[in-house]
Design a protein around this motif. Sequence first.
Motif, PDB file in Angstrom:
ATOM      1  N   ALA B 160       0.840  -1.205   0.000  1.00 28.60           N
ATOM      2  CA  ALA B 160       0.000   0.000   0.000  1.00 28.60           C
ATOM      3  C   ALA B 160       0.872   1.250   0.000  1.00 28.60           C
ATOM      4  CB  ALA B 160      -0.923  -0.002   1.210  1.00 28.60           C
ATOM      5  N   ALA B 161       1.949   1.212   0.800  1.00 28.77           N
ATOM      6  CA  ALA B 161       2.851   2.364   0.856  1.00 28.77           C
ATOM      7  C   ALA B 161       3.523   2.591  -0.490  1.00 28.77           C
ATOM      8  CB  ALA B 161       3.894   2.157   1.945  1.00 28.77           C
ATOM      9  N   MET B 162       3.960   1.502  -1.132  1.00 34.23           N
ATOM     10  CA  MET B 162       4.632   1.637  -2.428  1.00 34.23           C
ATOM     11  C   MET B 162       3.645   2.141  -3.488  1.00 34.23           C
ATOM     12  SD  MET B 162       7.766   0.966  -2.219  1.00 34.23           S
ATOM     13  CE  MET B 162       8.008   1.427  -0.545  1.00 34.23           C
ATOM     14  N   THR B 163       2.386   1.672  -3.399  1.00 31.65           N
ATOM     15  CA  THR B 163       1.366   2.150  -4.334  1.00 31.65           C
ATOM     16  C   THR B 163       1.177   3.656  -4.165  1.00 31.65           C
ATOM     17  OG1 THR B 163       0.254   0.022  -4.193  1.00 31.65           O
ATOM     18  CG2 THR B 163      -1.026   1.846  -5.068  1.00 31.65           C
ATOM     19  N   SER B 164       1.053   4.088  -2.903  1.00 33.35           N
ATOM     20  CA  SER B 164       0.889   5.525  -2.644  1.00 33.35           C
ATOM     21  C   SER B 164       2.078   6.302  -3.174  1.00 33.35           C
ATOM     22  CB  SER B 164       0.759   5.789  -1.143  1.00 33.35           C
ATOM     23  OG  SER B 164      -0.246   5.001  -0.604  1.00 33.35           O
ATOM     24  N   LEU B 165       3.276   5.767  -2.947  1.00 34.43           N
ATOM     25  CA  LEU B 165       4.487   6.451  -3.402  1.00 34.43           C
ATOM     26  C   LEU B 165       4.463   6.608  -4.915  1.00 34.43           C
ATOM     27  CD1 LEU B 165       7.312   7.576  -2.711  1.00 34.43           C
ATOM     28  CD2 LEU B 165       8.202   5.295  -3.154  1.00 34.43           C
ATOM     29  N   ALA B 166       4.168   5.479  -5.615  1.00 28.06           N
ATOM     30  CA  ALA B 166       4.164   5.521  -7.079  1.00 28.06           C
ATOM     31  C   ALA B 166       3.150   6.541  -7.585  1.00 28.06           C
ATOM     32  CB  ALA B 166       3.849   4.136  -7.643  1.00 28.06           C
ATOM     33  N   LEU B 167       1.976   6.587  -6.944  1.00 28.24           N
ATOM     34  CA  LEU B 167       0.934   7.496  -7.413  1.00 28.24           C
ATOM     35  C   LEU B 167       1.270   8.941  -7.070  1.00 28.24           C
ATOM     36  CD1 LEU B 167      -2.270   5.426  -6.628  1.00 28.24           C
ATOM     37  CD2 LEU B 167      -1.132   5.768  -8.814  1.00 28.24           C
ATOM     38  N   ASN B 168       1.911   9.156  -5.910  1.00 34.17           N
ATOM     39  CA  ASN B 168       2.287  10.513  -5.546  1.00 34.17           C
ATOM     40  C   ASN B 168       3.399  11.051  -6.421  1.00 34.17           C
ATOM     41  OD1 ASN B 168       0.635  11.512  -3.437  1.00 34.17           O
ATOM     42  ND2 ASN B 168       1.500   9.957  -2.112  1.00 34.17           N
ATOM     43  N   LEU B 169       4.263  10.159  -6.915  1.00 32.73           N
ATOM     44  CA  LEU B 169       5.376  10.599  -7.752  1.00 32.73           C
ATOM     45  C   LEU B 169       4.934  10.876  -9.180  1.00 32.73           C
ATOM     46  CD1 LEU B 169       8.364   8.359  -6.616  1.00 32.73           C
ATOM     47  CD2 LEU B 169       7.915  10.751  -6.097  1.00 32.73           C
ATOM     48  N   SER B 170       3.751  10.389  -9.556  1.00 31.40           N
ATOM     49  CA  SER B 170       3.297  10.605 -10.924  1.00 31.40           C
ATOM     50  C   SER B 170       3.122  12.087 -11.194  1.00 31.40           C
ATOM     51  CB  SER B 170       1.966   9.887 -11.149  1.00 31.40           C
ATOM     52  OG  SER B 170       1.368  10.368 -12.339  1.00 31.40           O
ATOM     53  N   PRO B 171       3.586  12.553 -12.371  1.00 32.25           N
ATOM     54  CA  PRO B 171       3.411  13.970 -12.681  1.00 32.25           C
ATOM     55  C   PRO B 171       1.952  14.333 -12.956  1.00 32.25           C
ATOM     56  CG  PRO B 171       4.628  12.821 -14.418  1.00 32.25           C
ATOM     57  CD  PRO B 171       4.340  11.816 -13.366  1.00 32.25           C
ATOM     58  N   ASN B 172       1.086  13.337 -13.093  1.00 38.07           N
ATOM     59  CA  ASN B 172      -0.327  13.635 -13.319  1.00 38.07           C
ATOM     60  C   ASN B 172      -1.020  13.878 -11.979  1.00 38.07           C
ATOM     61  OD1 ASN B 172      -3.152  13.434 -13.865  1.00 38.07           O
ATOM     62  ND2 ASN B 172      -2.640  12.406 -15.772  1.00 38.07           N
ATOM     63  N   PRO B 173      -1.589  15.079 -11.786  1.00 37.62           N
ATOM     64  CA  PRO B 173      -2.153  15.403 -10.467  1.00 37.62           C
ATOM     65  C   PRO B 173      -3.330  14.510 -10.074  1.00 37.62           C
ATOM     66  CG  PRO B 173      -2.716  17.082 -12.082  1.00 37.62           C
ATOM     67  CD  PRO B 173      -1.735  16.180 -12.734  1.00 37.62           C
ATOM     68  N   PHE B 174      -3.970  13.871 -11.036  1.00 41.33           N
ATOM     69  CA  PHE B 174      -5.109  13.016 -10.702  1.00 41.33           C
ATOM     70  C   PHE B 174      -4.675  11.691 -10.095  1.00 41.33           C
ATOM     71  CE2 PHE B 174      -6.911  15.663 -14.105  1.00 41.33           C
ATOM     72  CZ  PHE B 174      -7.941  16.224 -13.377  1.00 41.33           C
ATOM     73  N   ALA B 175      -3.436  11.283 -10.406  1.00 40.88           N
ATOM     74  CA  ALA B 175      -2.976   9.961  -9.980  1.00 40.88           C
ATOM     75  C   ALA B 175      -3.090   9.784  -8.474  1.00 40.88           C
ATOM     76  CB  ALA B 175      -1.541   9.741 -10.446  1.00 40.88           C
ATOM     77  N   ALA B 176      -2.708  10.820  -7.717  1.00 45.85           N
ATOM     78  CA  ALA B 176      -2.706  10.693  -6.263  1.00 45.85           C
ATOM     79  C   ALA B 176      -4.114  10.429  -5.718  1.00 45.85           C
ATOM     80  CB  ALA B 176      -2.123  11.947  -5.623  1.00 45.85           C
ATOM     81  N   LEU B 177      -5.128  10.967  -6.394  1.00 42.06           N
ATOM     82  CA  LEU B 177      -6.508  10.755  -5.944  1.00 42.06           C
ATOM     83  C   LEU B 177      -6.938   9.310  -6.142  1.00 42.06           C
ATOM     84  CD1 LEU B 177      -8.165  13.917  -7.492  1.00 42.06           C
ATOM     85  CD2 LEU B 177      -7.661  13.510  -5.097  1.00 42.06           C
ATOM     86  N   GLU B 178      -6.220   8.612  -7.031  1.00 40.12           N
ATOM     87  CA  GLU B 178      -6.653   7.264  -7.380  1.00 40.12           C
ATOM     88  C   GLU B 178      -6.150   6.205  -6.413  1.00 40.12           C
ATOM     89  OE1 GLU B 178      -5.592   7.377 -11.500  1.00 40.12           O
ATOM     90  OE2 GLU B 178      -7.136   8.898 -11.807  1.00 40.12           O
ATOM     91  N   ILE B 179      -5.424   6.633  -5.379  1.00 39.86           N
ATOM     92  CA  ILE B 179      -5.011   5.707  -4.331  1.00 39.86           C
ATOM     93  C   ILE B 179      -6.249   4.996  -3.787  1.00 39.86           C
ATOM     94  CG2 ILE B 179      -4.068   5.571  -1.985  1.00 39.86           C
ATOM     95  CD1 ILE B 179      -2.260   7.923  -2.738  1.00 39.86           C
TER      96      ILE B 179
END
Lengths: 285, 334
Positions: B160-179
């Motif tokens: 879960a932590a790695m998923t959050s990290l990957a999504l937070n690092l994405s340059p697409n601002p929507f990615a983080a919401l998709e956690i």
Amino acid sequence: MGVLSRVVAAVSALVFAPAASVPAIAAEPPHRVVSMNVCTDQLAMLLAGEGQLYSVSYLASDPSASVLAGEAGRYAVNHGLAEEVFLMSPDLVIAGTYTTRTTVALLRRLGFRVEEFAPASSFADIREHIMRMGEILGRQEKAFELVAQMDAELAELRAQPSSGKTVALYYANNYTSGAGTLVDETVKAAGLVNIADKLGMQGTSQLPLELLVLEKPDLVVTSEGEYAAPALAEQGYVHPAFKALTGGRKAVNVPSKYTICGAPFTLEAVRIMRDAARTQEGKTQ
Amino acid sequence: MIETARYRLLLGLLAAAAIILFVLSLTVGPAAIGFGESIAALFDSKEAGPLALIMQEIRLPRAILGLMIGATLGLSGAVLQGYLRNPLAEPALLGISATASLGAVLAIYTGFSLVFPLGLPLAALAGAVVAVIVVQAMAGMRGGALTIILAGVALSSLAAAMTSLALNLSPNPFAALEIMFWMLGSLTDRSMTHVWLAAPFMVVGWAMLASVGRSLDTLTLGRDAAASMGVDLRRVQLLAVLGTAASVGAATAVAGAIGFVGLVVPHLLRPFVGARPSRLLPASALGGACVLLAADILVRVIAPGKDLKLGVLTAIVGAPFFLWLVYRTRRNLL
């Protein structure tokens, strides 16, 4: 140590010089202005005199959020953090009413003059914001000029016959803009009918794909492809039902930078939609 | 004989419930379409109009995925509980869903799945395999029921932590919401593309899992006894591991991680099948399908337009059940 010394500086500023640095409405226009919001950034860039604007936010140079990204490089960059703005020692800070709340509160306590702008949700708001920004920066004449020019262009666009075509705004994560939003105003100015209004949607809310398909709008406006990296938020655009709706034609792409902030360049969104409606008319006849 | 008849009746009832829920799922949605109208539109030609489009391209794939993913979770939960002989085993608690999510996230947000669509289920499968192997290793080292669950907790948190990290690092601002989607799962606006992508992997996984039923019956007598009765333990292990990874991996790749279905369903049905794993497997698959279809109907009825995630509902029911299960079995566990 760096943080500590800055804190000490901040505290001493709070304790020793609160009265001195709060000028009443400045008789003399400010000459070192820091803006912390992408919308005030752009208004200030349009209006400020030579050397008057010192810093703009980092979003001002993001081409997907800012129309004036090319010009933003001329200014120092800030991230809306109290520390960094404090060290820039501005004589005026401009912020939005929704972002950087803690920073604004802290800067006010430290005695800085902070002016806030609410997001624009109509052309009337844009007019008012330009005039107010002109007043704050002591550039009333330039502001008056900008407003007059915008009004003339807007009147010209509105004078064109309205096609009455229906349009659906379909952004990432199924979001749409209904009544009371700037986008809705641009749709009306383009002579189109927003299906979110027909569905009674207020403000920005989600439009389920099913309802979009059911309403069968003549035009679909998206803001896809603004980011290089993929995200599920944009999966709606590749859904077979969405593709069938647009019938293989590409949806009309109105970059959201024109409507995130209200400014004279917002008229560009009106132009894109009006042209798209006209092109479609030409094809169907 | 009576027992067999009762078992057949149970399967019949579950299948009927699954069919009813499938049809209900087809008729629930934001577009208010009448029951008869929507069923008719299901069989219209696609050019017939927006109703046919909604039914065939939006609601049908959603219902199919609900059915298949529910069956996957129920079946894999039953197999894992039987194979690990652990009442608390299920894909989400063992970290299999979370690592599958991580695999899928890496495939989607790096753009890999755009270039190579099959990369999505394959990456999720790879993630799931890692989790099953870790759990297997823990179970092999004379680990008790608790050790396996703790390993699963650690694995889930890490993934879960790695998923959050990957999504937070994405340059697409929507990615983080998709956690939220990847942690709680959803079937909103899935398409036939997702069905075609995931279905083959799920079906192959089911076949593997179903084939271990008989061996699981023998395994209830203990590993050594089963081995002496001619059960090929390595083969059972391979089928259980790969079957779980393939079906849960594909399910997670298109709908995110959905917890507790695989835990609750086998426990609810076990009393009705006489505690025989081979009979529990088909019943659990049907039961899982019913539960997930029902949950997916409820998210649309309870909070229309809010895009409530499936995992929220399954956890509201599943987590108290899990606690009760821990309470009831703690004497055996500790």
